[in-house]
Design a protein around this motif. Structure first.
Motif, PDB file in Angstrom:
ATOM      1  N   ILE A 227       0.900  -1.297   0.236  1.00 59.18           N
ATOM      2  CA  ILE A 227       0.119  -0.227  -0.219  1.00 59.18           C
ATOM      3  C   ILE A 227       1.020   1.312   0.555  1.00 59.18           C
ATOM      4  O   ILE A 227       0.329   2.336  -0.803  1.00 59.18           O
ATOM      5  N   VAL A 228       1.894   1.709   1.087  1.00 63.34           N
ATOM      6  CA  VAL A 228       2.894   2.332   0.744  1.00 63.34           C
ATOM      7  C   VAL A 228       3.637   2.567  -0.388  1.00 63.34           C
ATOM      8  O   VAL A 228       4.194   4.073  -0.707  1.00 63.34           O
ATOM      9  N   SER A 229       3.706   1.235  -1.405  1.00 65.97           N
ATOM     10  CA  SER A 229       4.637   1.683  -1.887  1.00 65.97           C
ATOM     11  C   SER A 229       3.740   2.378  -3.568  1.00 65.97           C
ATOM     12  O   SER A 229       4.510   3.157  -4.327  1.00 65.97           O
ATOM     13  N   PHE A 230       3.014   1.696  -3.369  1.00 61.65           N
ATOM     14  CA  PHE A 230       1.781   1.905  -4.598  1.00 61.65           C
ATOM     15  C   PHE A 230       0.467   2.885  -4.518  1.00 61.65           C
ATOM     16  O   PHE A 230       0.113   3.085  -5.437  1.00 61.65           O
ATOM     17  N   SER A 231       0.649   3.861  -3.053  1.00 61.85           N
ATOM     18  CA  SER A 231      -0.333   4.591  -2.743  1.00 61.85           C
ATOM     19  C   SER A 231      -0.007   5.641  -1.866  1.00 61.85           C
ATOM     20  O   SER A 231       0.312   5.360  -1.257  1.00 61.85           O
ATOM     21  N   THR A 232      -0.931   6.845  -2.475  1.00 62.98           N
ATOM     22  CA  THR A 232      -0.389   7.735  -1.360  1.00 62.98           C
ATOM     23  C   THR A 232      -2.048   8.524  -0.897  1.00 62.98           C
ATOM     24  O   THR A 232      -2.343   9.231  -0.189  1.00 62.98           O
ATOM     25  N   VAL A 233      -3.005   7.104  -1.268  1.00 61.45           N
ATOM     26  CA  VAL A 233      -4.071   7.876  -0.593  1.00 61.45           C
ATOM     27  C   VAL A 233      -4.745   8.033   0.536  1.00 61.45           C
ATOM     28  O   VAL A 233      -4.631   8.343   1.382  1.00 61.45           O
ATOM     29  N   PRO A 234      -3.874   7.064   1.669  1.00 63.36           N
ATOM     30  CA  PRO A 234      -4.020   6.845   3.190  1.00 63.36           C
ATOM     31  C   PRO A 234      -4.432   8.262   3.810  1.00 63.36           C
ATOM     32  O   PRO A 234      -4.260   8.727   4.551  1.00 63.36           O
ATOM     33  N   LEU A 235      -1.944   9.043   2.886  1.00 67.46           N
ATOM     34  CA  LEU A 235      -1.775  10.037   3.326  1.00 67.46           C
ATOM     35  C   LEU A 235      -3.202  11.574   2.685  1.00 67.46           C
ATOM     36  O   LEU A 235      -3.516  12.150   4.072  1.00 67.46           O
ATOM     37  N   THR A 236      -4.032  11.511   2.089  1.00 64.73           N
ATOM     38  CA  THR A 236      -5.344  11.761   1.177  1.00 64.73           C
ATOM     39  C   THR A 236      -6.042  11.628   2.651  1.00 64.73           C
ATOM     40  O   THR A 236      -7.006  12.151   3.176  1.00 64.73           O
ATOM     41  N   VAL A 237      -6.549  10.262   2.989  1.00 57.65           N
ATOM     42  CA  VAL A 237      -7.324  10.575   3.740  1.00 57.65           C
ATOM     43  C   VAL A 237      -7.036  10.790   5.355  1.00 57.65           C
ATOM     44  O   VAL A 237      -7.898  11.512   5.285  1.00 57.65           O
ATOM     45  N   ILE A 238      -6.159  11.250   6.107  1.00 56.74           N
ATOM     46  CA  ILE A 238      -5.878  11.466   6.847  1.00 56.74           C
ATOM     47  C   ILE A 238      -5.922  13.043   7.119  1.00 56.74           C
ATOM     48  O   ILE A 238      -6.215  14.118   7.865  1.00 56.74           O
ATOM     49  N   THR A 239      -5.944  13.358   6.153  1.00 60.67           N
ATOM     50  CA  THR A 239      -6.022  14.964   5.780  1.00 60.67           C
ATOM     51  C   THR A 239      -7.211  15.544   5.757  1.00 60.67           C
ATOM     52  O   THR A 239      -7.187  16.642   6.438  1.00 60.67           O
TER      53      THR A 239
END
Length: 314
Positions: A227-239
């Protein structure tokens, strides 16, 4: 491609191993028997990932018996991803296959996979499990959910049940080797580099011998790395969560002030306040954890440490 060129083709089979003393000989004998009628020459590239059993000695013995058997022995355990990368580096065939040594990857599919790639219709032929028979239900459920969510949050396509088992052209392997990142997730890398790929489904199989070194927690860690290697969506979600919490706190503050002015009383509800504080604190810690995982990945990459260290190679 003419018949003479096909007879001169070399298929390099990359096989990462870790404490697989019970399976190596079985794997080798099975593949040799099944590929005996193929016009393509088979080369084996075993990568020992810091085994503590007799695996290195078995590989040395096989290499002494057959010049087509090659091996790399790591100085310690670097993980399967490092083993795959090392094997792909050593493999010099016209076509390259990746297989597990436990025969959960059906060797009888190799001729069909190679023919499809060699025809030029595909750059790679991969495999996927059609079912998860014999696997623990909880583990199967988490695996299914991983593929569902990773495809929602990543621009890279992940095939449900896809195995590392595949046959690739030399061009595709060279493209994969240009991605020298330390934090590797091969299932994503195989897809990210592109190239036309076909998948063959097969029924799940049990190991031919030995026990797997993949525990539930190691698989969970591997999924997080993917997930960390192929997506930055978790960062968007916590924002978004942080923004929502901020707006909610502003509305709450306005409500408290207005209520105090109208009713001229002190604010009650300490239990609810403590609950809210704990809730906000939990969100903050979770957010820091997600951000920290991405920072950790950056930290490891910036060190530029080698993906593996070879102790012995043949």
């Amino acid at each position: 491609m003419n018949e003479m060129n096909q007879e001169n083709d070399v298929l390099s089979i990359v096989v990462p191993v870790h404490n697989e003393e019970e399976t190596i000989q079985i794997f080798y004998d099975t593949v040799e028997q099944l590929t005996g009628d193929m016009t393509t020459t088979i080369h084996y590239h075993f990568v020992d990932d810091g085994s503590t059993d007799e695996t290195p000695n078995i590989l040395r013995a096989l290499a002494a018996q057959n010049d087509r058997v090659h091996f790399i022995i790591f100085s310690r355990n670097f993980g399967k991803e490092a083993g795959l990368y090392a094997g792909l580096q050593q493999a010099d065939g016209d076509y390259v296959a990746v297989m597990d040594v436990d025969l959960q990857d059906p060797p009888e599919l190799l001729p069909e996979m190679l023919n499809d790639v060699r025809s030029g219709a595909y750059d790679a032929v991969g495999t996927r499990r059609a079912d998860r028979t014999g696997e623990a239900k909880l583990r199967s459920w988490f695996s299914e959910q991983f593929y569902v969510w990773i495809n929602k949050i990543s621009q890279t396509k992940f095939v449900d049940g896809a195995r590392d088992y595949r046959v690739m052209t030399r061009q595709m392997v060279d493209a994969i080797l240009t991605l020298s990142e330390n934090q590797r997730f091969s299932k994503g890398i195989f897809s990210w580099v592109g190239f036309k790929t076909k998948y063959i489904a097969f029924e799940n199989r049990e190991r031919v011998a030995g026990t797997t070194s993949w525990s539930f927690w190691s698989l969970l860690k591997y999924a997080v790395e993917g997930i960390v290697s192929f997506s930055t969506v978790p960062l968007t979600v916590i924002t978004i969560v942080g923004l929502f919490s901020f707006l909610l706190s502003i509305l709450s503050a306005v409500f408290i002030v207005v209520r105090a002015m109208i009713y001229n009383n002190s604010v009650a509800g300490w239990p609810s306040m403590v609950t809210i504080i704990l809730f906000i604190g939990g969100i903050q810690l979770l957010s820091l954890g997600v951000i920290g995982r991405y920072i950790a990945a950056i930290f490891l990459e910036t060190k530029r440490r080698p993906i593996f260290i070879a102790k012995e190679e043949k």
